[in-house]
Design a protein around this motif. Structure first.
Motif, short mmCIF file in Angstrom:
data_model
loop_
_atom_site.label_atom_id
_atom_site.label_comp_id
_atom_site.label_asym_id
_atom_site.label_seq_id
_atom_site.Cartn_x
_atom_site.Cartn_y
_atom_site.Cartn_z
N THR A 20 -28.96 27.51 35.44
CA THR A 20 -30.36 26.94 35.88
C THR A 20 -30.74 25.98 34.93
OG1 THR A 20 -30.73 29.28 34.91
CG2 THR A 20 -30.07 28.70 36.88
N SER A 21 -30.43 25.37 33.95
CA SER A 21 -31.64 24.64 33.21
C SER A 21 -30.08 22.83 33.65
CB SER A 21 -31.99 24.99 32.19
OG SER A 21 -32.97 24.19 31.16
N ASP A 22 -30.98 21.67 33.14
CA ASP A 22 -30.47 20.42 32.69
C ASP A 22 -29.96 20.43 31.49
OD1 ASP A 22 -33.21 20.29 31.85
OD2 ASP A 22 -32.74 18.31 33.20
N LYS A 23 -30.74 21.74 30.68
CA LYS A 23 -30.84 21.82 28.78
C LYS A 23 -28.67 22.75 28.86
CE LYS A 23 -35.09 21.55 27.10
NZ LYS A 23 -35.95 20.73 28.66
N HIS A 24 -28.81 23.20 29.84
CA HIS A 24 -27.65 23.57 29.55
C HIS A 24 -26.04 22.87 29.69
CE1 HIS A 24 -29.42 27.74 30.61
NE2 HIS A 24 -30.33 26.79 29.82
N ILE A 25 -26.07 21.85 30.36
CA ILE A 25 -25.34 21.31 30.64
C ILE A 25 -25.67 19.76 30.82
CG2 ILE A 25 -25.64 21.19 33.19
CD1 ILE A 25 -23.00 20.84 33.53
N THR A 26 -24.73 18.84 30.60
CA THR A 26 -24.69 17.11 30.34
C THR A 26 -23.58 16.38 29.97
OG1 THR A 26 -26.66 17.66 28.42
CG2 THR A 26 -25.84 15.45 28.57
N LYS A 27 -23.08 15.65 31.35
CA LYS A 27 -21.95 15.19 31.22
C LYS A 27 -20.87 15.40 31.77
CE LYS A 27 -24.11 11.08 29.80
NZ LYS A 27 -23.45 9.92 28.82
N GLY A 28 -21.30 16.89 31.89
CA GLY A 28 -20.00 18.37 31.98
C GLY A 28 -19.41 18.73 31.27
N ARG A 29 -20.10 18.83 29.54
CA ARG A 29 -20.29 18.95 28.67
C ARG A 29 -21.92 20.60 28.41
NH1 ARG A 29 -18.19 16.26 23.75
NH2 ARG A 29 -17.31 18.09 23.31
N ILE A 30 -21.07 21.67 27.52
CA ILE A 30 -22.22 22.63 27.59
C ILE A 30 -22.58 23.03 26.59
CG2 ILE A 30 -20.14 24.09 26.36
CD1 ILE A 30 -22.75 26.14 29.49
N GLN A 31 -24.31 22.48 26.43
CA GLN A 31 -24.92 22.42 25.65
C GLN A 31 -25.54 23.43 25.00
OE1 GLN A 31 -24.99 18.87 24.80
NE2 GLN A 31 -23.96 18.53 26.20
N HIS A 32 -25.96 23.61 23.81
CA HIS A 32 -26.20 24.81 22.93
C HIS A 32 -27.11 25.57 24.06
CE1 HIS A 32 -24.87 22.50 19.24
NE2 HIS A 32 -23.49 23.09 19.44
N GLY A 33 -27.80 24.98 24.01
CA GLY A 33 -29.43 25.42 25.28
C GLY A 33 -28.95 26.97 26.27
N ALA A 34 -27.87 26.16 26.09
CA ALA A 34 -27.26 27.50 27.32
C ALA A 34 -27.03 28.80 26.56
CB ALA A 34 -25.39 26.66 27.49
#
Length: 193
Positions: A20-34
């Motif tokens: 539910t946040s653009d900080k969780h996913i970038t270019k199809g990759r999971i981000q640490h913010g998730a």
């Protein structure tokens, strides 16, 4: 096997979580913010769960078709006033694995009258505090275990790989049906007062 609240997810089932946040996913990759903020929570004391922390998600085997999953994600995000940015799911079965001393599990934990496919990714052991080096190592290790897909890639969400589809126990099914009925009748009854 009929699932009841607190049962381990069947082998081969897939736990997934709405992003539910653009900080969780970038270019199809999971981000640490998730894995920050509200990702982990303590289990409710009333349930007396044997794990120390949990992350809410759903079981793919009970979530229905890809269209059903998409509809649920959209409705959930609308209900919590968030945007649907995607879905995260593990690259492999996590139950029984250890990350930074925490044992992982996946358990069926339906939310009565709200989500019959709800499940938790669980963590048993000493959970490190956020904003510590231990938590950073935990997040780094955990993030390597997940895939992420954007809403327009939802057809890439894998199916559960089960030999036999799980059934919800008769007691759970009746309880869910009665609670759903109660929630439909309650606004009508309150309107008559």
């Amino acid at each position: 096997m009929a699932l009841t609240d607190g049962d381990p997810a069947p082998d081969g089932d897939l736990w997934y979580r709405i992003l539910t946040s653009d900080k969780h996913i970038t270019k199809g990759r999971i981000q640490h913010g998730a894995f920050q903020g509200k990702f982990l929570s303590a289990p409710g004391a009333a349930k007396k769960r044997p794990w120390n922390a949990e992350a809410s998600g759903r079981l793919r085997s009970l979530a229905g078709s890809v269209k059903d999953v998409e509809t649920h994600c959209t409705e959930y995000c609308k209900r919590v006033n968030r945007t649907f940015y995607g879905i995260m799911f593990p690259k492999e079965q996590l139950a029984g694995q250890q990350i930074e001393g925490l044992e992982l599990g996946t358990y069926y934990t339906p939310i009565d009258g709200v989500d019959h496919a709800h499940s938790d990714l669980t963590f048993t052991g000493s959970v490190p505090a956020e904003k510590t080096a231990e938590y950073d190592r935990f997040v780094m290790a955990l993030s390597k275990k997940f895939n992420a897909i954007h809403p327009d890639q939802i057809t890439l969400l894998p199916d559960a790989n089960l030999t036999k589809a799980p059934e919800v126990s008769r007691a759970e099914a009746v309880k869910a049906m009665l609670l759903a009925l109660f929630h439909k009748i309650r606004p009508f009854r309150e309107g008559q007062k």
